[in-house]
Scaffold this active site. Structure first.
Site, PDB file in Angstrom:
ATOM      1  N   GLN A  40     -80.174 -29.642 -22.992  1.00 24.23           N
ATOM      2  CA  GLN A  40     -79.950 -28.194 -22.949  1.00 24.23           C
ATOM      3  C   GLN A  40     -81.094 -27.493 -23.686  1.00 24.23           C
ATOM      4  OE1 GLN A  40     -77.193 -25.741 -25.252  1.00 24.23           O
ATOM      5  NE2 GLN A  40     -76.221 -25.152 -23.318  1.00 24.23           N
ATOM      6  N   GLY A  79     -65.108 -29.904 -24.444  1.00 20.79           N
ATOM      7  CA  GLY A  79     -65.975 -29.860 -25.610  1.00 20.79           C
ATOM      8  C   GLY A  79     -65.396 -30.566 -26.816  1.00 20.79           C
ATOM      9  N   ARG A  80     -64.592 -29.825 -27.591  1.00 23.81           N
ATOM     10  CA  ARG A  80     -64.068 -30.389 -28.837  1.00 23.81           C
ATOM     11  C   ARG A  80     -63.331 -31.717 -28.679  1.00 23.81           C
ATOM     12  NH1 ARG A  80     -62.655 -24.403 -30.938  1.00 23.81           N
ATOM     13  NH2 ARG A  80     -62.658 -24.178 -28.667  1.00 23.81           N
ATOM     14  N   ARG A 110     -76.416 -22.589 -17.750  1.00 21.69           N
ATOM     15  CA  ARG A 110     -75.130 -22.253 -18.376  1.00 21.69           C
ATOM     16  C   ARG A 110     -75.020 -20.745 -18.583  1.00 21.69           C
ATOM     17  NH1 ARG A 110     -71.631 -24.284 -23.682  1.00 21.69           N
ATOM     18  NH2 ARG A 110     -69.897 -24.899 -22.343  1.00 21.69           N
ATOM     19  N   TYR A 135     -77.455 -15.876 -26.658  1.00 22.26           N
ATOM     20  CA  TYR A 135     -78.819 -16.266 -27.011  1.00 22.26           C
ATOM     21  C   TYR A 135     -79.828 -15.554 -26.104  1.00 22.26           C
ATOM     22  CZ  TYR A 135     -76.236 -19.464 -29.929  1.00 22.26           C
ATOM     23  OH  TYR A 135     -75.373 -19.971 -30.869  1.00 22.26           O
TER      24      TYR A 135
END
Length: 365
Positions: free
Chosen positions: A100, A322-323, A233, A186
């Site tokens: 990424q 994810g987590r 993404r 971002y």
């Protein structure tokens, strides 16, 4: 048994063994100084190769692209060599891994950018946003972000070049492809979302203009390594790091149409994932599916049942967990067998070494 989740899938030229994605998660374990990927990171990713696709943690494309202490880069020879250890370990276990590529723009502090003022679409400070810096005692110290300066045309050209080079570096480091981080507030997101962009040139104002930087970055990377190795993404409805768009449905369906035209291999949509967040509207997901013909990944608050449903309904092709991947290195097998999931320790997510990274066991039946 979750049958849809365990169907194989073709991603460009890459055969994937299942529809489960390990999405990018910042873990801040890179070797200092130099922000280099290392042996414990190689072990961490190799443990999780049960995923059909692994997307590595956000990896800055330049010193000015770094938002947080101890995150890895991919612009120096040593950084490329560090990542080669990781990709070799992943490939030895039969895994597929994308890098990424990340530029944080305004979401940083001069302590993380070697004293240089951050850059963004506009000279707008992200309100109520903190980042962590190295406070010298091995623990992250949190500080407010600083005001960026508006990027000039020359800055824009330079950053496009850095993304292009980072894509080439990623292939040199052994990655199977790259994911452009255009989400979560971002740099790319700072151009896309209307409330973060007050430019009056061809990069601001209309949706088409605000998507221009995204398109130019993707084109440069696709030209360098092939569109079939480039994923993107997006985060249409999150307000992470202070970016909000006035018309997210219109903006992001247009983004999907642009990425379809550019033939990227996948779109990876980060849904809002705090506990009481609203669900992403079904009509929006259908709009994305209609606008974009490639592989669509969703991530955020999915369990096995919800993931299976999304794939069967044709809204998604793959699902990111994810987590759950933090504490369950064998997550796909646990899902397949119906085993219980372990819960991660939030205190060991960022920084440190093996503890909370590589010491979570596989399930022992």
């Amino acid at each position: 048994m979750k049958e849809a989740l365990f169907q194989p899938l073709q991603l460009g030229k890459l055969p994937l063994k299942n529809r489960i994605v390990m999405p990018p998660m910042t873990r801040s374990r890179s070797t200092q100084p130099g922000n280099e990927a290392n042996d414990i990171m190689a072990e961490y990713y190799a443990q999780r190769t049960g995923a059909g696709l692994i997307v590595g943690e956000g990896t800055q494309i330049s010193t000015l692209g770094q938002g947080y202490a101890w995150t890895p880069g991919i612009y120096s020879k040593a950084q490329i060599a560090g990542w080669k250890k990781v990709t070799d370990a992943v490939h030895s276990k039969g895994g597929v891994m994308f890098a990424q590529l990340w530029h944080v723009g305004r979401v940083t502090h001069t302590d993380n950018t070697q004293g240089v003022q951050p850059i963004s679409s506009s000279a707008l400070k992200a309100e109520n946003v903190k980042v962590f810096v190295d406070n010298g005692i091995g623990e992250p110290g949190f500080v407010d972000v600083v005001e960026p300066r508006e990027m000039t045309k020359a800055d824009i050209e330079e950053v496009i070049g850095q993304y292009r080079q980072a894509a080439l570096n990623a292939l040199e480091a052994g990655f199977d492809g790259i994911e452009l981080h255009a989400a979560n507030g971002y740099l790319i997101n700072q151009f896309i979302d209307s409330n973060a962009n007050n430019r009056t040139d061809e990069y601001g104002g209309s949706i088409e203009n605000r998507l221009r930087f995204l398109g130019e970055v993707v084109e440069a990377m696709a030209d360098a390594i092939g569109a079939d190795r480039v994923g993107v993404r997006l985060a249409p409805f999150t307000s992470l790091n202070g970016t909000v768009d006035e018309t997210p449905v219109e903006t992001y369906v247009a983004a999907a149409a642009l990425l379809n035209k550019l033939k990227v291999v996948y779109i990876h949509i980060a849904e809002v994932d705090w506990d009481d967040a609203p669900d992403t509207p079904t009509a929006f997901k259908q709009g994305i599916r209609d606008a974009y013909q490639g592989v669509i990944i969703y991530a955020g608050r999915y369990d096995a049942d919800k993931a299976e449903r999304a794939i069967k309904e044709g809204i998604a092709d793959m699902i990111g967990f994810g987590r759950p991947f933090v504490a369950n290195p064998d997550l796909p097998n646990r899902i397949k067998q119906g085993y219980p999931l372990a819960v991660h320790n939030p205190d060991t997510l960022f920084g440190g070494a093996e503890k909370g990274l590589t010491d979570y066991p596989e399930y022992n039946a």
